[in-house]
Design a protein around this motif. Structure first.
Motif, PDB file in Angstrom:
ATOM      1  N   LYS A   1       0.827  -1.210   0.000  1.00  0.00           N
ATOM      2  CA  LYS A   1       0.000   0.000   0.000  1.00  0.00           C
ATOM      3  C   LYS A   1       0.862   1.260   0.000  1.00  0.00           C
ATOM      4  O   LYS A   1       0.549   2.252  -0.671  1.00  0.00           O
ATOM      5  CB  LYS A   1      -0.923  -0.005   1.229  1.00  0.00           C
TER       6      LYS A   1
ATOM      7  N   SER B   1       2.274   1.751  -3.503  1.00  0.00           N
ATOM      8  CA  SER B   1       1.233   2.103  -4.467  1.00  0.00           C
ATOM      9  C   SER B   1       0.859   3.566  -4.391  1.00  0.00           C
ATOM     10  O   SER B   1       0.620   4.217  -5.419  1.00  0.00           O
ATOM     11  CB  SER B   1      -0.006   1.242  -4.212  1.00  0.00           C
ATOM     12  N   GLN B   2       0.831   4.122  -3.180  1.00  0.00           N
ATOM     13  CA  GLN B   2       0.401   5.506  -2.992  1.00  0.00           C
ATOM     14  C   GLN B   2       1.552   6.499  -3.005  1.00  0.00           C
ATOM     15  O   GLN B   2       1.318   7.717  -2.970  1.00  0.00           O
ATOM     16  CB  GLN B   2      -0.368   5.625  -1.670  1.00  0.00           C
TER      17      GLN B   2
ATOM     18  N   ILE C   1      -0.510  -3.377  -3.113  1.00  0.00           N
ATOM     19  CA  ILE C   1      -0.221  -2.477  -4.228  1.00  0.00           C
ATOM     20  C   ILE C   1      -1.469  -2.198  -5.062  1.00  0.00           C
ATOM     21  O   ILE C   1      -1.729  -1.052  -5.456  1.00  0.00           O
ATOM     22  CB  ILE C   1       0.900  -3.072  -5.112  1.00  0.00           C
ATOM     23  N   LEU C   2      -2.244  -3.228  -5.310  1.00  0.00           N
ATOM     24  CA  LEU C   2      -3.360  -3.104  -6.248  1.00  0.00           C
ATOM     25  C   LEU C   2      -4.636  -2.543  -5.625  1.00  0.00           C
ATOM     26  O   LEU C   2      -5.390  -1.815  -6.286  1.00  0.00           O
ATOM     27  CB  LEU C   2      -3.651  -4.464  -6.872  1.00  0.00           C
TER      28      LEU C   2
END
Length: 524
Positions: free
Chosen positions: A335, A338-339, A373-374
């Motif tokens: 996470k 990803s951000q 991540i997704l």
């Protein structure tokens, strides 16, 4: 939570589910009705009647788990469920003893010609000489597949003072030794030596027609073969010829290439015993299947992972105890990346260090990273079941490796993400709680949780104060602060935990400050 029981199961399983969910029992539901209503349910229980096709599963927007109260899942499109993020479980252990006992029944029936002797007596005949049998004592049992059922058959045959040889490419030699069986390297080695052969492997492209004309030529002319696994593993035309020409002593089948085996040539023969796929059909097995299916659903409703998930990597109990503490940090690292990264991720390089590098399979950890991540960027359910499939469809290449030179921590997960525009390197570990310990070249000590804010800036006096002033201006309270830099006056990073989510306009305002290169808010 709402559960649909689409096929008949033991009432005990129904009762257990009613304690935690709204249960609808509709054992006559049609495919047309199911496709219209499947989106209403969080879980479904099926046996063999109900077919969960791709079309039905694609409509199951709220479904979390499909529980098959039995062994096979031929009636469930597992690939479609995986892409949808739906767990598929079965209740294989419920039938272990039952199938092993039926196997023994077929072995004894074949060896002592019980079935045709029964038929003879019921025809008012007394043909004692015709039914000369074979003892099991001192005979060699050959087992193809030493899983749950195969090992139970071996245990029972040892009570008949039989020897056992086994073929199973996944069985370690030391385990075979402890079980008191001889492990052979080739199927043909087993077929040459065995007096009785029993099959306990799944039907796969590799095991289709595993026993064919060549194999029957290898067997002893008085050998018996039993199949309670799956039809198609024995080529039935080759079996018919071997039995008709007395190339083997006899056979027994509970499963067939086509079920029911209508007008099969095997019906002509007296040296074969046939039962209608009933190896798993006992009251006890059906009761246990219902209870186990219900228990698996209850685990999912509790937010836990059931033990019989077919579309997750298998993890033994000892390995799971090692990886379990790191599942959370893996998802958090995902996470965070990803951000925090700019652009679409093209490649992930994941290195497992320390204790995690010593286990055989890190797949469940990688799946957790991909989930992290997704999930923040997709408007659909992402979990450890469908994360690899989604990552592949989005063109994300995943490279995994191991590295054991860790001294400070028991284990560290290192992840480097690369896009067309950017790259980001993060290290995480678990020290009583998840910790991010490195971001790019900066050593940090960050608990990745809740609302966070990151700024990349030049290490010039007053820059940290300017960022803090801007946050204070909009009444954003800072909980914790971590800063790292490569050198005095060089590049630096600030990681904050904050009490409230930061509006986009504040982030944009901070980006305009002197010496600030990048700023972004996260929610973990």
């Amino acid at each position: 939570m709402k559960v649909l029981i689409a096929d008949s199961i033991d009432e005990k399983g129904v009762e257990n589910l009613k304690e935690v969910a709204d249960v609808i029992v509709d054992t006559k539901i049609t495919p047309e009705e199911l496709i219209k209503t499947i989106d209403q349910y969080d879980a479904i229980v099926v046996r063999s009647r109900t077919k969960l096709t791709k079309e039905i599963i694609e409509k199951a927007d709220n479904l979390k788990i499909i529980a098959r109260a039995g062994v096979g899942v031929d009636n469930v499109d597992v690939d479609a469920a995986t892409k949808k993020g739906i767990m598929v479980v079965n209740t294989a252990e419920s039938t272990t003893v039952t199938v092993a006992e039926h196997t023994m029944g077929l072995i004894l029936t074949s060896a002592r010609k019980i079935a045709i002797a029964d038929k003879s007596v019921k025809s008012n005949k007394w043909e004692k000489a015709k039914f000369m049998g074979t003892e099991l004592k001192n005979k060699t049992l050959g087992v193809l597949g030493m899983g749950r059922i195969g090992s139970q058959v071996v245990s029972r045959c040892k009570a008949f003072e039989m020897d056992a040889i086994v073929y199973d490419p996944y069985l370690p030699p030391e385990v075979a030794k402890n079980m008191g069986v001889e492990l052979v390297n080739e199927v043909h080695d087993l077929l040459k030596e065995a007096d009785f052969i029993t099959i306990h492997v799944p039907l796969t492209p590799e095991t289709k027609d595993l026993i064919d004309e060549e194999e029957f030529e290898i067997m002893k002319d008085n050998a018996f073969i039993v199949n309670c696994a799956r039809g198609g593993i024995i080529n039935e035309d080759a079996l018919y010829n071997a039995l008709k020409e007395n190339k083997i002593g006899g056979a027994a089948l509970d499963v067939y290439e086509n079920e029911p085996p209508k007008d099969s040539k095997l019906f002509e023969l007296d040296n074969i015993v046939l039962t209608p796929h009933i190896a798993a059909s006992t009251n006890e097995a059906q009761r246990d299947a219902a209870i186990i299916a219900a228990d698996e659903i209850v685990e999912v409703f509790k937010g836990k992972t059931p033990k019989n998930v077919l579309n997750l990597p298998a993890v033994d109990a000892a390995t799971f105890q090692i990886v379990k503490p790191y599942l959370n940090i893996c998802e958090k690292v995902g996470k965070f990346i990803s951000q925090s990264i700019t652009g679409k991720i093209k490649e992930l390089e994941i290195i497992y260090c320390g204790e995690l590098a010593e286990i055989d399979n890190q797949e469940i950890l990688t799946r957790s990273i991909l989930q992290g991540i997704l999930a923040p960027v997709l408007n659909r359910a992402v979990n450890t079941i469908n994360a690899p499939t989604i990552a592949k469809s989005r063109g994300i290449a995943v490279i995994e490796g191991k590295q054991c030179d860790v001294t400070t921590y028991d284990s560290v997960i290192k992840v480097k993400a690369t896009t067309d525009e950017d790259s980001l390197y993060v290290e995480g570990t678990e020290i009583l709680e998840p910790k991010i310990i490195k971001i790019n070249d900066y050593n940090v000590d960050v608990k990745p949780d809740g609302n966070m804010f990151i700024a990349k800036y030049r290490d010039i006096p007053g820059t940290i104060g300017a960022i803090g002033t801007q946050l204070g201006k909009y009444e954003i309270n800072i909980g914790t602060m971590q800063v790292g830099r490569d050198k005095i006056g060089g590049e630096a990073i600030m990681v904050l935990t904050i009490d409230h989510e930061i509006p986009e306009k504040i982030t944009e305002a901070i980006k305009t400050l002197d010496n600030v290169h990048e700023a972004f808010a996260l929610k973990l």
